[in-house]
Scaffold this motif. Structure first.
Motif, short mmCIF file in Angstrom:
data_model
loop_
_atom_site.label_atom_id
_atom_site.label_comp_id
_atom_site.label_asym_id
_atom_site.label_seq_id
_atom_site.Cartn_x
_atom_site.Cartn_y
_atom_site.Cartn_z
N VAL A 74 -10.27 12.43 -11.56
CA VAL A 74 -10.54 11.36 -10.42
C VAL A 74 -10.96 10.50 -10.88
N SER A 75 -11.76 9.83 -12.29
CA SER A 75 -11.76 8.36 -12.46
C SER A 75 -11.13 7.12 -12.54
N LEU A 76 -10.29 8.08 -12.98
CA LEU A 76 -8.81 7.44 -13.35
C LEU A 76 -8.37 6.07 -11.88
N ALA A 77 -8.06 5.27 -12.05
CA ALA A 77 -7.73 4.26 -11.22
C ALA A 77 -6.84 3.62 -11.91
N PRO A 78 -5.83 2.95 -11.14
CA PRO A 78 -5.09 1.33 -11.19
C PRO A 78 -5.75 0.21 -11.29
N ASP A 79 -5.25 -0.71 -12.00
CA ASP A 79 -5.97 -1.48 -12.36
C ASP A 79 -4.95 -2.68 -12.21
N GLY A 80 -4.31 -3.27 -11.00
CA GLY A 80 -3.04 -3.90 -11.08
C GLY A 80 -2.25 -2.86 -9.97
N ARG A 81 -0.66 -3.73 -9.82
CA ARG A 81 0.25 -2.94 -9.42
C ARG A 81 1.41 -2.98 -10.50
N ARG A 129 5.45 8.01 -21.32
CA ARG A 129 4.06 7.65 -20.42
C ARG A 129 4.71 6.80 -18.82
N ILE A 130 4.61 7.19 -17.56
CA ILE A 130 4.45 6.90 -16.42
C ILE A 130 3.02 5.69 -16.10
N THR A 131 2.53 4.47 -16.41
CA THR A 131 1.27 3.55 -15.31
C THR A 131 1.88 2.81 -14.49
N LEU A 132 1.03 3.26 -13.69
CA LEU A 132 0.93 2.49 -12.29
C LEU A 132 -0.60 1.26 -12.37
N GLY A 133 -0.54 0.20 -12.68
CA GLY A 133 -1.72 -0.92 -13.20
C GLY A 133 -2.18 -0.42 -14.24
N GLY A 134 -1.89 0.43 -15.95
CA GLY A 134 -2.12 0.52 -16.70
C GLY A 134 -3.21 2.16 -16.81
N ALA A 135 -3.28 3.42 -15.50
CA ALA A 135 -2.94 4.32 -15.00
C ALA A 135 -1.75 5.28 -15.32
N SER A 185 -1.91 7.25 -2.26
CA SER A 185 -2.17 5.85 -1.50
C SER A 185 -1.64 4.92 -1.94
N HIS A 186 -1.31 5.03 -2.99
CA HIS A 186 -0.41 3.44 -3.50
C HIS A 186 1.07 3.73 -3.95
N VAL A 187 1.11 5.13 -4.03
CA VAL A 187 3.08 4.86 -4.04
C VAL A 187 3.98 6.14 -3.55
N ALA A 188 4.84 5.45 -2.67
CA ALA A 188 5.16 6.58 -1.25
C ALA A 188 6.66 6.56 -1.54
N ARG A 214 7.17 5.89 9.89
CA ARG A 214 5.68 6.29 9.35
C ARG A 214 5.64 5.91 7.70
N LEU A 215 6.67 5.02 7.19
CA LEU A 215 6.46 4.27 5.69
C LEU A 215 6.03 3.15 5.78
N VAL A 216 6.16 2.96 7.52
CA VAL A 216 5.33 1.31 7.30
C VAL A 216 3.95 1.60 7.87
N LEU A 217 3.66 2.54 7.93
CA LEU A 217 2.08 2.99 8.68
C LEU A 217 1.52 3.55 7.83
N ALA A 218 2.28 3.74 6.63
CA ALA A 218 1.07 4.50 5.54
C ALA A 218 0.87 3.50 4.71
N ASP A 219 2.00 2.24 4.98
CA ASP A 219 1.37 0.80 3.99
C ASP A 219 1.02 1.01 1.91
N PRO A 220 1.66 1.51 1.66
CA PRO A 220 1.97 1.30 0.38
C PRO A 220 1.56 -0.03 -0.05
N HIS A 221 1.72 -0.02 -1.85
CA HIS A 221 2.05 -1.17 -1.61
C HIS A 221 3.43 -0.85 -2.72
N THR A 222 3.84 0.63 -3.00
CA THR A 222 4.95 0.24 -3.90
C THR A 222 5.68 1.30 -3.08
N LEU A 223 7.18 1.45 -2.96
CA LEU A 223 8.25 2.25 -2.62
C LEU A 223 8.79 3.04 -3.12
#
Length: 593
Positions: A347-354, A412-418, A430-433, A505-514
């Motif tokens: 839970v402490s892991l969060a992306p720092d970037g996209r 490894r596959i990372t998003l923003g280093g996470a 919340s970031h990828v759909a 639904r994808l437009v409404l979810a508004d993720p930054h990576t698709l």
């Protein structure tokens, strides 16, 4: 008869045919205890009203025993009127409380069944998507249909009836001890026969029923897969092979059915023998005691009647315990999802970037067989990446890895280093759909279908999302607009319309990576091209990974990755790859003719 060997059955009959696990005994016990804690008050109320009903049923034998005792003593004061009045009153009380027992038992069973269904659904939906995809259609269908059906009877009747039977038997034995203590010992003569027979049966029954359920799941899987792939079966002339497989699975399943039936055919005569021993021992021992003057005739009468009444609760317990044995297997299959560790992640892991980065990734669906090998890829924020290549090359698998659906076997596959595989699933979503070729329209209004993506969206935002995917035209033409009922029982939408709802639904979810896996495949080429141009405006500035066979999608992308045999063989822009005259250039020329 107990020593007879079980009937011949195919030892190859599967004991498990699932990817989802079957719950361990500790898991089942823990869940049952949890259900009882939730419904503790209702359960205690059921026990209370059942106790009153059983005590009322014991009044008759007690009164009759007293009457017989007075007659045998030559007493002229029989009190027939009082006895009859008390008997009728006891019958009335018993009738009222038996009704309450049935009512409270049914209510308790329905509530527990509702909890079970909801718990299974909530837990299943919370599983990682990759786990559900691997489970297979047959296993999921058999759990949510056959296993629920088997449990329905147990939850509605078996659990309450078992509680009723146990209380009933204990109270009758207690009454026997109080009214005629020597006869209580006579009842114990039947206990060894009952214990030996039940131990023999219940030692074999759980594994037999479990194998029977697994055999049915294998039948369901074989039939469902054959129907789903009917065109492929016909095209490759696999009909005879699939029929042979189905017949073999059915044969294995019916072998287990015959085995469990044979087990019951041994148990039931044992139960009948127990009833005869109970009544016979009470009458013979009691008769001897009466002749020696150790007990009275009235005590013998009361004891014999109470012993005879034991037949019903013992039958009830064994009948419903047998039902519970069948249900226990289904319950273990349903609560088996609890043995899958939740995808809690760090839970402490969060992306720092996209930025998305794949580093020497290996992945396979089966042990020792990799679909992707040494795949490395960097996707900068806002990049439109197209994955192209021949069918079966691994494009969709790579897309699912980039979307966090699967975790790589190595690399490894990372998003923003996470690292995506270590992040909580909700945070990843919340970031990828991911939007693929499979779209579902849920039963309900069009508004409800859209609000799944963002529950707080206003009607203005819903219409804007529909407009972004060119769906507002047909949606506004509906009689009730957003309130129109769609799905099963409502308006039947075309596959293309269902696809547009998924994209809205994808437009409404508004993720930054698709990740779009053939997201416009159900539209005709002209409509798909128009929709992609409309989506391009909405998706401007977002990172988009598009998997497509239509190469105009690749033409519009910033970067194209050519996937061949599980590897990225080429990487670059459309113009650069055409100039390089490699695999992509050959695909482009073939597609353009």
């Amino acid at each position: 008869m107990i020593g007879v060997a079980p009937p011949a059955y195919d030892p190859a009959a599967p004991t498990t045919a699932t990817t989802l696990p079957v719950g361990a005994a500790a898991t089942v016990r823990g869940y049952v205890a949890e259900l009882f804690r939730r419904h503790r008050r209702a359960f205690l109320l059921l026990i209370g009203v059942n106790t009153v009903a059983v005590l009322a049923s014991m009044v008759g034998p007690y009164l009759l025993g007293g009457l017989v005792e007075r007659v045998s003593d030559g007493s002229r004061e029989l009190y027939l009127g009082l006895t009859a009045g008390l008997f009728v009153l006891a019958l009335a009380v018993q009738a009222v409380f038996v009704r309450q027992v049935r009512l409270r038992g049914a209510m308790l069973g329905e509530r527990m069944l509702a909890d079970l269904r909801e718990d299974f659904l909530v837990r299943s939906v919370g599983l990682p998507p990759g786990v559900l995809e691997r489970a297979g259609t047959g296993d999921l269908l058999s759990r949510i249909t056959t296993d629920i059906d088997r449990l329905a009877n147990a939850m509605r009747e078996a659990v309450p009836q078992l509680a009723i039977g146990v209380v009933w038997a204990l109270l009758l034995l207690g009454g026997l001890v109080v009214t005629a203590p020597p006869l209580a010992a006579a009842v114990l003569l039947a206990v060894p026969v009952l214990v030996i027979g039940c131990r023999w049966y219940f030692k074999r029954a759980p594994s037999g029923y479990r194998s029977e359920a697994a055999g049915y799941a294998a039948v369901a899987a074989a039939l469902a897969e054959t129907v789903d792939a009917g065109h492929t079966v016909e095209a490759h002339r696999l009909g005879a092979r699939r029929v042979a497989l189905s017949e073999r699975r059915i044969k294995e399943w019916t072998a287990w059915e015959r085995y469990t039936l044979w087990l019951r055919s041994v148990l039931f005569p044992v139960i009948n023998a127990v009833h005869v021993i109970v009544l016979g021992s009470v009458l013979m021992v009691g008769g001897a005691f009466v002749l020696h003057g150790w007990i009275g005739v009235g005590q013998l009468t009361t004891g014999a009647l109470l012993a005879q009444m034991l037949v019903d609760p013992v039958n009830l317990i064994l009948r419903w315990y047998d039902e519970v044995q069948v249900a226990q297997v289904s319950l273990a299959r349903l609560v088996g999802v609890r043995d899958i560790e939740p995808d809690a992640g760090d839970v402490s892991l969060a992306p720092d970037g996209r930025d998305v980065h794949a580093d020497r990734v290996h992945f396979g669906y089966r042990e020792g067989v990799d679909v992707l090998r040494k795949v490395s890829l960097e996707v900068a924020p806002g990049t439109r990446l197209a994955l192209v290549g021949p069918s079966g090359a691994g494009k969709s698998t790579l897309g699912r890895l980039l979307a966090g659906i699967y975790a790589p076997r190595d690399g490894r596959i990372t998003l923003g280093g996470a690292e995506l595989s270590r992040m909580p699933a909700e945070r990843v979503r919340s970031h990828v759909a991911l939007v693929n070729q499979e779209h579902h329209v849920f039963v309900g209004s069009l508004r409800d279908n859209l609000l799944l993506a963002r529950t707080g969206a206003t009607d203005t935002e819903l219409w804007a999302a529909l407009g972004a995917v060119d769906a507002d035209g047909w949606a506004r033409a509906l009689d009730d607009g957003l309130d129109t009922e769609v799905g099963s029982g409502g308006l039947a939408l075309t596959p293309a319309q269902a696809q547009q709802i998924a994209l809205a639904r994808l437009v409404l979810a508004d993720p930054h990576t698709l990740v779009l896996d053939e997201a416009t495949s159900l539209l005709d080429p002209r409509a798909a091209r128009h929709l992609e141009r409309s989506l391009a405006r909405v998706l401007d500035g977002r990172t988009v990974v598009a998997i497509a066979h239509r190469l105009h999608t690749a033409h519009d992308a910033d970067v194209i990755a050519v996937v061949e045999n599980g590897r990225i063989s080429e990487l670059g822009s459309h113009d650069d790859l055409v100039t390089a005259d490699g695999a992509y250039a050959a695909l482009w020329r073939s597609w353009h003719g």
